[in-house]
Design an enzyme around this catalytic site. Sequence first.
Site, PDB file in Angstrom:
ATOM      1  N   CYS A 147       0.817  -1.221   0.000  1.00 33.09           N
ATOM      2  CA  CYS A 147       0.000   0.000   0.000  1.00 33.09           C
ATOM      3  C   CYS A 147       0.846   1.265   0.000  1.00 33.09           C
ATOM      4  CB  CYS A 147      -0.923   0.001   1.208  1.00 33.09           C
ATOM      5  SG  CYS A 147      -1.981  -1.438   1.261  1.00 33.09           S
ATOM      6  N   ASN A 163     -10.117  -0.230   1.100  1.00 39.08           N
ATOM      7  CA  ASN A 163      -8.656  -0.172   0.951  1.00 39.08           C
ATOM      8  C   ASN A 163      -8.282  -0.611  -0.469  1.00 39.08           C
ATOM      9  OD1 ASN A 163      -5.903  -0.647   0.985  1.00 39.08           O
ATOM     10  ND2 ASN A 163      -5.901  -1.796   2.914  1.00 39.08           N
ATOM     11  N   HIS A 219      -2.863   6.569   3.728  1.00 41.74           N
ATOM     12  CA  HIS A 219      -3.365   5.374   3.053  1.00 41.74           C
ATOM     13  C   HIS A 219      -4.720   5.034   3.669  1.00 41.74           C
ATOM     14  CE1 HIS A 219      -3.974   1.435   1.621  1.00 41.74           C
ATOM     15  NE2 HIS A 219      -3.573   0.815   2.708  1.00 41.74           N
TER      16      HIS A 219
HETATM   17  N1  ACO Z   1     -17.490  -9.317  10.426  1.00 41.63           N
HETATM   18  C1  ACO Z   1     -17.875  -9.708  11.664  1.00 41.63           C
HETATM   19  N2  ACO Z   1     -17.001 -10.153  12.589  1.00 41.63           N
HETATM   20  C2  ACO Z   1     -15.698 -10.184  12.236  1.00 41.63           C
HETATM   21  C3  ACO Z   1     -15.242  -9.799  10.972  1.00 41.63           C
HETATM   22  C4  ACO Z   1     -16.186  -9.351  10.050  1.00 41.63           C
HETATM   23  N3  ACO Z   1     -15.868  -8.949   8.813  1.00 41.63           N
HETATM   24  N4  ACO Z   1     -13.902  -9.956  10.926  1.00 41.63           N
HETATM   25  C5  ACO Z   1     -13.522 -10.411  12.117  1.00 41.63           C
HETATM   26  N5  ACO Z   1     -14.621 -10.555  12.923  1.00 41.63           N
HETATM   27  C6  ACO Z   1     -14.670 -11.026  14.295  1.00 41.63           C
HETATM   28  C7  ACO Z   1     -13.547 -11.951  14.627  1.00 41.63           C
HETATM   29  O1  ACO Z   1     -13.888 -13.288  14.295  1.00 41.63           O
HETATM   30  C8  ACO Z   1     -13.442 -11.744  16.122  1.00 41.63           C
HETATM   31  O2  ACO Z   1     -14.449 -12.508  16.752  1.00 41.63           O
HETATM   32  P1  ACO Z   1     -14.143 -13.242  18.154  1.00 41.63           P
HETATM   33  O3  ACO Z   1     -13.789 -12.142  19.114  1.00 41.63           O
HETATM   34  O4  ACO Z   1     -15.436 -13.920  18.434  1.00 41.63           O
HETATM   35  O5  ACO Z   1     -12.998 -14.161  17.853  1.00 41.63           O
HETATM   36  C9  ACO Z   1     -13.788 -10.273  16.322  1.00 41.63           C
HETATM   37  O6  ACO Z   1     -14.500  -9.884  15.142  1.00 41.63           O
HETATM   38  C10 ACO Z   1     -12.597  -9.368  16.497  1.00 41.63           C
HETATM   39  O7  ACO Z   1     -11.639  -9.679  15.477  1.00 41.63           O
HETATM   40  P2  ACO Z   1     -10.293  -8.898  15.368  1.00 41.63           P
HETATM   41  O8  ACO Z   1      -9.493  -9.475  14.240  1.00 41.63           O
HETATM   42  O9  ACO Z   1      -9.652  -8.825  16.739  1.00 41.63           O
HETATM   43  O10 ACO Z   1     -10.827  -7.462  14.962  1.00 41.63           O
HETATM   44  P3  ACO Z   1     -10.060  -6.095  15.018  1.00 41.63           P
HETATM   45  O11 ACO Z   1     -10.795  -5.179  15.896  1.00 41.63           O
HETATM   46  O12 ACO Z   1      -8.587  -6.289  15.254  1.00 41.63           O
HETATM   47  O13 ACO Z   1     -10.214  -5.559  13.522  1.00 41.63           O
HETATM   48  C11 ACO Z   1      -9.135  -5.409  11.374  1.00 41.63           C
HETATM   49  C12 ACO Z   1      -9.735  -6.321  12.434  1.00 41.63           C
HETATM   50  C13 ACO Z   1     -10.189  -4.413  10.930  1.00 41.63           C
HETATM   51  C14 ACO Z   1      -8.704  -6.247  10.200  1.00 41.63           C
HETATM   52  C15 ACO Z   1      -7.933  -4.646  11.978  1.00 41.63           C
HETATM   53  O14 ACO Z   1      -7.064  -5.548  12.597  1.00 41.63           O
HETATM   54  C16 ACO Z   1      -7.180  -3.865  10.933  1.00 41.63           C
HETATM   55  O15 ACO Z   1      -7.645  -2.880  10.432  1.00 41.63           O
HETATM   56  N6  ACO Z   1      -5.935  -4.253  10.635  1.00 41.63           N
HETATM   57  C17 ACO Z   1      -5.092  -3.519   9.682  1.00 41.63           C
HETATM   58  C18 ACO Z   1      -5.477  -3.808   8.272  1.00 41.63           C
HETATM   59  C19 ACO Z   1      -4.692  -2.922   7.350  1.00 41.63           C
HETATM   60  O16 ACO Z   1      -4.599  -1.742   7.576  1.00 41.63           O
HETATM   61  N7  ACO Z   1      -4.110  -3.410   6.313  1.00 41.63           N
HETATM   62  C20 ACO Z   1      -3.356  -2.442   5.500  1.00 41.63           C
HETATM   63  C21 ACO Z   1      -2.386  -2.980   4.706  1.00 41.63           C
HETATM   64  S1  ACO Z   1      -3.128  -3.856   3.369  1.00 41.63           S
HETATM   65  C22 ACO Z   1      -1.970  -3.955   2.101  1.00 41.63           C
HETATM   66  O17 ACO Z   1      -0.883  -3.479   2.157  1.00 41.63           O
HETATM   67  C23 ACO Z   1      -2.378  -4.811   0.900  1.00 41.63           C
END
Ligand code: ACO
Length: 325
Positions: free
Chosen positions: A113, A282, A252
């Site tokens: 990204c 994204n 980003h």
């Molecule tokens: N819908 C519903 N529930 C979900 C979803 C979804 N889409 N995805 C995950 N959950 C659930 C999980 O199963 C988990 O449930 P549990 O507690 O029962 O196990 C709960 O939600 C929390 O999951 P987490 O993974 O801890 O959620 P988090 O609050 O960390 O958010 C996210 C996840 C949004 C992916 C976050 O970690 C994030 O933004 N990470 C960075 C991503 C990013 O910026 N990438 C950029 C680079 S991409 C590139 O370079 C190509």
Amino acid sequence: MSVVIRSIASYIPEIRIDNNELAAKVDTTDEWIRSHTGIGARHIAPDGILTSDMAAQAAKSALEKAKISAREIDILIVATATPDYFGFPGTSCIVQDKIEAYGCTAFDVVAGCTGFIYALDIASAMLEARHARNALVIGAESLSRIVDWNDRSTAVLFGDGAGAAVLSRIDEPGRGCLSFILGAEGSGAKDLYLVQADRPNAFSREAPQTPVIYMNGKKVYDFAVKSITVLIERIMHATAYRLDDFAWIVPHQANARIVQAAGKRFKIPEEKFYLNMEEYANTSAASIPLALAEMDSKGVLKKNDLIMLLGFGAGLTYGAAVIRW
Ligand code: ACO
């Protein structure tokens, strides 16, 4: 002499899938996606439309806005994580042919990204070093093709699109690309990568699987917040600008929570960040030029505005640019 962004344009595929439509296919809800990411929809390239097609459309619009022909382009760089072909040929070469920019230097940049910021720095340095005139810097992605639609933790995050900037070397000191910081933390490569078919030996002929995104969301989230924080500190230190000097910070567009967390540390008002992930999700290397193109078309970017671009992504990579518009 200075290197300015002479024009910026985008191509966004018409197919739009909002969170509720996605929730019919993936086990998720609009509420979860919005509250965890700030994303409300994403645009998806139609069947048969490749990264190079979107890149070429964005490039043609940028050339039109700049009022120059493709023949006047000396350097063409495409930043992408979703090239038309794995390995080679470069998507940049295919774009060169599609827009008829015959003969120019053409190559791809792979920096996740952060790719657009890497490509801007390279193009700006090459224009200066070679006393060349114009470059096309494109960020383009068809991430819908590498998303694992059974993995709700990544499927909700990504979208497709392309943004293109025409860079020109002009005699207006103090304007354009003023400062860059680029970096990488390769120990985090395992936290965000493309899972591909195993090739146990050189002559194996296993049926190819479609590569899909793997992401350790928590690790990438922490890296992203840290990167933005460190980049802002380093820019302040390296340039002696104050945060108040910046009209806009364009990060980003991965996740609104990442930006809010980093913004809080410096008490930066939320309005200083330009965010449009609600509509496009994204789009990796396309996300910053898509945001700039939208800002430009809405007229929110004024000549001489000081802007900061901030990127982070697979690699793991990070980068920042300071631009006087
Ligand atoms: N819908 C519903 N529930 C979900 C979803 C979804 N889409 N995805 C995950 N959950 C659930 C999980 O199963 C988990 O449930 P549990 O507690 O029962 O196990 C709960 O939600 C929390 O999951 P987490 O993974 O801890 O959620 P988090 O609050 O960390 O958010 C996210 C996840 C949004 C992916 C976050 O970690 C994030 O933004 N990470 C960075 C991503 C990013 O910026 N990438 C950029 C680079 S991409 C590139 O370079 C190509």
